[in-house]
Design an enzyme around this catalytic site. Structure first.
Site, mmCIF file in Angstrom:
data_model
loop_
_atom_site.group_PDB
_atom_site.id
_atom_site.type_symbol
_atom_site.label_atom_id
_atom_site.label_comp_id
_atom_site.label_asym_id
_atom_site.label_seq_id
_atom_site.Cartn_x
_atom_site.Cartn_y
_atom_site.Cartn_z
ATOM 1 N N ASN A 404 -1.854 1.717 -7.021
ATOM 2 C CA ASN A 404 -1.971 2.844 -7.936
ATOM 3 C C ASN A 404 -0.683 3.089 -8.710
ATOM 4 O O ASN A 404 -0.578 2.740 -9.891
ATOM 5 C CB ASN A 404 -2.384 4.103 -7.167
ATOM 6 C CG ASN A 404 -3.009 5.154 -8.060
ATOM 7 O OD1 ASN A 404 -2.724 5.221 -9.247
ATOM 8 N ND2 ASN A 404 -3.861 5.987 -7.503
ATOM 9 N N ASP A 405 0.310 3.663 -8.063
ATOM 10 C CA ASP A 405 1.544 4.037 -8.770
ATOM 11 C C ASP A 405 2.217 2.844 -9.435
ATOM 12 O O ASP A 405 2.794 2.980 -10.520
ATOM 13 C CB ASP A 405 2.525 4.695 -7.795
ATOM 14 C CG ASP A 405 1.976 5.980 -7.194
ATOM 15 O OD1 ASP A 405 1.243 6.690 -7.911
ATOM 16 O OD2 ASP A 405 2.249 6.260 -6.013
ATOM 17 N N VAL A 406 2.163 1.671 -8.797
ATOM 18 C CA VAL A 406 2.886 0.503 -9.304
ATOM 19 C C VAL A 406 2.209 -0.127 -10.518
ATOM 20 O O VAL A 406 2.723 -1.094 -11.092
ATOM 21 C CB VAL A 406 3.072 -0.553 -8.203
ATOM 22 C CG1 VAL A 406 3.902 0.016 -7.070
ATOM 23 C CG2 VAL A 406 1.738 -1.079 -7.704
ATOM 24 N N THR A 407 1.030 0.412 -10.923
ATOM 25 C CA THR A 407 0.342 -0.083 -12.127
ATOM 26 C C THR A 407 0.184 1.011 -13.180
ATOM 27 O O THR A 407 -0.505 0.807 -14.181
ATOM 28 C CB THR A 407 -1.058 -0.613 -11.760
ATOM 29 O OG1 THR A 407 -1.852 0.462 -11.236
ATOM 30 C CG2 THR A 407 -0.970 -1.730 -10.720
ATOM 31 N N ALA A 446 2.580 8.923 -5.033
ATOM 32 C CA ALA A 446 3.537 9.758 -5.755
ATOM 33 C C ALA A 446 2.900 11.050 -6.239
ATOM 34 O O ALA A 446 3.587 11.936 -6.740
ATOM 35 C CB ALA A 446 4.125 8.994 -6.942
#
Length: 477
Positions: A404-407, A446
């Site tokens: 999620n956050d890393v994309t 996050a």
């Protein structure tokens, strides 16, 4: 006279063999770290580390009259049994909190050794020539060891509670936290400097303040920075062990602690760079963290495209290149084995398959690499962010499974986002993005919604990750 000379010679030979054994153990530890730098050599690195630790432990037991062999074997059996059962039962999704728990035990071990040395210095051979007081150098080493160990213990406890869901992953910002933290750290250093007086009150004050500052440093750090915290606490545990090694006059502990401490510090710095975080900011308790809408953000009510396993199978089979992006959701669903099976089927159809790993995907460094290695994904198909990001623009399908956050493109565009500035995988540049997520509700770790869900080239596959991939595999067959 001759007898005394022979005795001195025997002691000299014994000391030489001890030094050689510890040197061999240290060399094994260094080679172990080198081996762990690559998945290809990681098993060999682990074996070398185990051999080195075995040599160090056996040498210490033979040369130090710490306790009876029977007592030591009982302790080893109890600790080893607990570790074996824990390792066999633990799920990969719980590995980050297990690592945090282990760090806390290392910190507490350093504290207990320091307390034992302070209460019974004669047994640790740290008394001065008159045998009346503890050596000044030993006091400083002891003070540093218990301080770092206590900070490691209490900080790791908070990290465990946050990772395990017993405490909110949102930053808990206390009023005046920076002044409190800096004042406590300065006070600890001053007390260690004054500890040459060997006043009992100073020792216990150092210990109490260190336990407190460990809690205070980690509480303000949010879930997005938790991978850095895990790495940082690993470094602390190493330095605590090194400090205790000086107190115990044990070169193996010094070498091991220094290796763990320095490698953990380097990894923490690398993780901070990967997240665009200041290293000093994180270790100072989130000093200067971006004030954004982190924590519990609701999903935005916007239109999105939803697809099925059959839709995904058709798009994947028609692609020339597919980049798979695994994340924590894959770990939760334990979908790595069926994901590799999907990749194998695609390769049989002539599709190029690659895996893109973000340095902080999951909740600890290397989490996704371990999972893919467990599923026997070929190492040459796995690429880090800086090596794969330029290929998304020429990729037909980016297959995101639980990341999620890393994309999230907001990291590049939204200055109010708590992840702004963090390098992310450029999956939105692919012609089609297939995104597996259990539901549209809920945000990433996050606490921010991912605008990638609503892009025109994104198709959401809403289901349990493992079940969805299994259905895609059936459709491909």
């Amino acid at each position: 006279m001759a007898s005394a000379v022979r005795t001195d010679l025997l002691f000299s030979i014994s000391d030489s063999w001890i030094a050689l054994a510890y040197l061999i153990a240290g060399a094994c530890f260094i080679l172990a770290l080198r081996g762990l730098s690559s998945p290809v050599t990681s098993q060999r690195g682990n074996r070398l580390g185990m051999i080195g630790m075995g040599i160090a432990v056996v040498t210490t037991l033979i040369t130090h009259g710490i306790a009876s062999i029977g007592e030591i074997l009982i302790a080893i059996a109890i600790g080893g049994g607990i570790g074996l059962v824990t390792a066999r039962r633990i799920q990969m999704t719980a590995m980050p909190q297990l690592v945090a728990a282990f760090h806390s035990l290392v910190g507490m071990a350093a504290v207990l050794v320091g307390v034992a040395a302070y209460l019974n210095p004669a047994s640790f051979h740290i008394l001065d020539a008159a045998g009346a007081d503890i050596l000044q150098t030993s006091r400083i080493e002891m003070g540093l060891g218990v301080a770092i160990g206590a900070i490691t213990f209490s900080g790791s406890v908070i990290a465990f509670l946050k990772l395990n869901g017993n405490m909110s992953g949102k930053p808990i910002l206390l009023p005046g936290r920076h002044v409190i933290n800096l004042s406590a750290l300065v006070a600890i250093l001053v007390l260690i400097a004054l500890f040459h007086w060997s006043t009992p009150a100073l020792f216990w004050a150092i210990l109490g303040l260190s336990f407190a500052i460990g809690f205070l440093l980690i509480i303000p750090i949010g879930g997005a920075d938790m991978p850095v915290v895990v790495s940082m606490l690993n470094s602390y545990s190493g330095w605590a062990a090194a400090a205790m090694g000086f107190t115990l006059h044990n070169s193996a502990m010094i070498i091991t602690g220094a290796l763990v401490g320095s490698s953990g510090a380097i990894l923490s710095y690398i993780m901070c760079r990967a997240m665009n975080r200041s290293f000093i900011s994180v270790i100072a308790g989130g000093f200067g963290a971006i004030a954004g809408p982190a924590g519990g953000a609701e999903a935005i009510d916007r239109p999105y495209k939803r697809g099925s396993a059959e839709d995904a199978a058709f798009l994947l089979s028609q692609a020339d290149q597919v980049i798979i992006v695994p994340g924590y959701g894959m770990a939760v669903a334990q979908a790595q084995h069926v994901l590799r099976e999907m990749g194998d089927q695609l390769k049989k159809k002539g599709v190029r398959v690659k895996y893109a790993i973000h340095p902080v995907a999951g909740r600890m460094p290397g989490h996704m690499n371990v999972l893919l290695a467990e599923a026997n994904v070929p190492y040459d198909e796995v690429f880090e962010l800086e090596d794969i990001n330029s290929e998304f623009a020429q990729t037909d399908v980016a297959f995101v499974i639980g990341a999620n956050d890393v994309t999230n493109p907001a990291a590049k565009t939204d200055k109010t986002s708590p992840i702004y500035g963090m390098p992310v995988l450029d999956v939105e540049k692919a012609r089609t993005v297939l995104f597996i997520k259990r539901s549209m509700g809920g945000a990433g770790y996050a606490g921010v919604d991912n605008e990638l869900f609503y892009r025109d080239n994104t198709m959401m596959l809403l289901a349990d990750a493992k079940k969805m991939v299994e259905e895609i595999v059936k459709a491909l067959g």
